[in-house]
Write an enzyme that holds these catalytic residues in place. Structure first.
Site, short mmCIF file in Angstrom:
data_model
loop_
_atom_site.label_atom_id
_atom_site.label_comp_id
_atom_site.label_asym_id
_atom_site.label_seq_id
_atom_site.Cartn_x
_atom_site.Cartn_y
_atom_site.Cartn_z
N LYS A 171 0.82 -1.21 0.00
CA LYS A 171 0.00 0.00 0.00
C LYS A 171 0.86 1.27 0.00
O LYS A 171 0.59 2.21 -0.76
CB LYS A 171 -0.91 0.00 1.23
CG LYS A 171 -1.70 1.30 1.44
CD LYS A 171 -2.63 1.59 0.28
CE LYS A 171 -3.28 2.98 0.42
NZ LYS A 171 -4.26 3.05 1.50
N LYS A 240 1.43 11.50 5.17
CA LYS A 240 1.70 10.43 6.13
C LYS A 240 2.17 9.17 5.41
O LYS A 240 3.15 8.52 5.81
CB LYS A 240 0.43 10.12 6.93
CG LYS A 240 0.56 8.96 7.91
CD LYS A 240 -0.79 8.33 8.24
CE LYS A 240 -1.30 7.48 7.11
NZ LYS A 240 -2.53 6.71 7.44
#
Length: 289
Positions: A171, A240
């Site tokens: 991911k 992030k």
């Protein structure tokens, strides 16, 4: 082992609520809770609860859609320590980073709960349309047992590995590529505009040429050229995720020069434009230059 019949969903934010809705309208019994306000966020077809304990003492499988690693580990700990917990499988759809997924997996295992690291990709639009990608890192048997419920909210599912952290690895490298495409395409479009070219013309040519990418094919035509900036994914989340990618390249001792540069761009953009849609990085790069 039989297919689960009762499911829980914790975390009904921007991505969680539409995924939960697709599970509920798909005919599955779904129990939901979110401390931010379950009543306001819960799908109409779901059963809303006032506490996490009410959910995890009712269902066999619980899905998580949470903002980061510390929150995910805290929720997994709370599930594991809840008296009368009936959960045997936790499927974490969050993007938390490899280490947090490994930590959550260890916490769950101590209580005999299988933890599946299963982050998703496809954005808010994909979550709503039920077309997101699921990157399942966990037992193959559980993957097969959960195929029906996965089909209710995802069109693309991949069993990428058996260990927590493997889904996160895939991911964050995916989001790094997406973030790189956005930043690089922004620079390229600004260069072309400076030379008198029109953005639509550039995109038309690039998208049938070797420079085509996710930003040029989707984000720029639909969100930037239209000036809507409504991809539905926050800059803070992209910052992030790219930071997680870069930090993990250092841990893995793999090349990270591009990652360092891209992470810096996104961190500065998030600082300058808190709460913005991630497509606003185009404005940030334009104005900064």
């Amino acid at each position: 082992m039989s297919t689960p019949t009762k499911f829980g969903f914790l975390g009904l934010g921007q991505m969680g609520s539409p995924m939960a809705n697709n599970i509920a309208v798909g005919g599955f019994e779904l129990h939901v809770y979110d401390p931010a306000g379950t009543a306001e966020l819960a799908p109409k077809e779901a059963i809303a609860h006032d506490s996490l304990a009410d959910v995890v003492t009712t269902v066999e499988t619980v899905f998580l859609s949470l903002p980061d690693g510390p929150v995910s580990c805290a929720v997994v700990t709370e599930i594991a320590n809840t008296p009368g917990c009936t959960v045997s499988v936790i499927v974490d759809l969050s993007t938390v980073g490899p280490q947090s997924a490994q930590d959550a997996g260890e916490i769950a295992a101590k209580s005999g709960i299988a933890y599946v690291d299963a982050p998703v990709s496809g954005g808010a639009a994909g979550a709503k349309a039920g077309s997101i990608t699921v990157m399942w890192a966990g037992p193959g048997l559980e993957y097969k047992r959960h195929q029906d419920v996965l089909n209710s909210f995802s069109k693309n599912q991949f069993h990428v590995g058996d260990k927590p952290g493997q889904g996160q690895t895939l991911k964050i490298l995916n989001n790094f590529l997406s973030a790189t495409a956005m930043a690089a395409t922004s620079e390229a479009m600004l260069f072309g505009l400076s030379q008198g070219l029109e953005m639509k013309t550039m995109l038309d040519v690039v998208n049938v040429s070797t420079g085509q990418n996710t930003a040029s094919a989707d984000k720029f035509p639909k969100r930037i050229l239209t000036e809507t900036y409504d991809a539905g994914f926050k800059s803070a989340l992209m910052a992030k995720d790219v930071k997680l990618y870069y930090e993990n390249t250092k841990l893995a001792n793999t090349p990270g020069n591009v990652g360092a540069t891209v992470s810096k761009i996104w961190s500065k953009h998030d600082e300058a434009n808190p709460g913005s849609d991630f497509t606003r990085v185009y404005d940030f790069i334009r104005d900064k230059s």
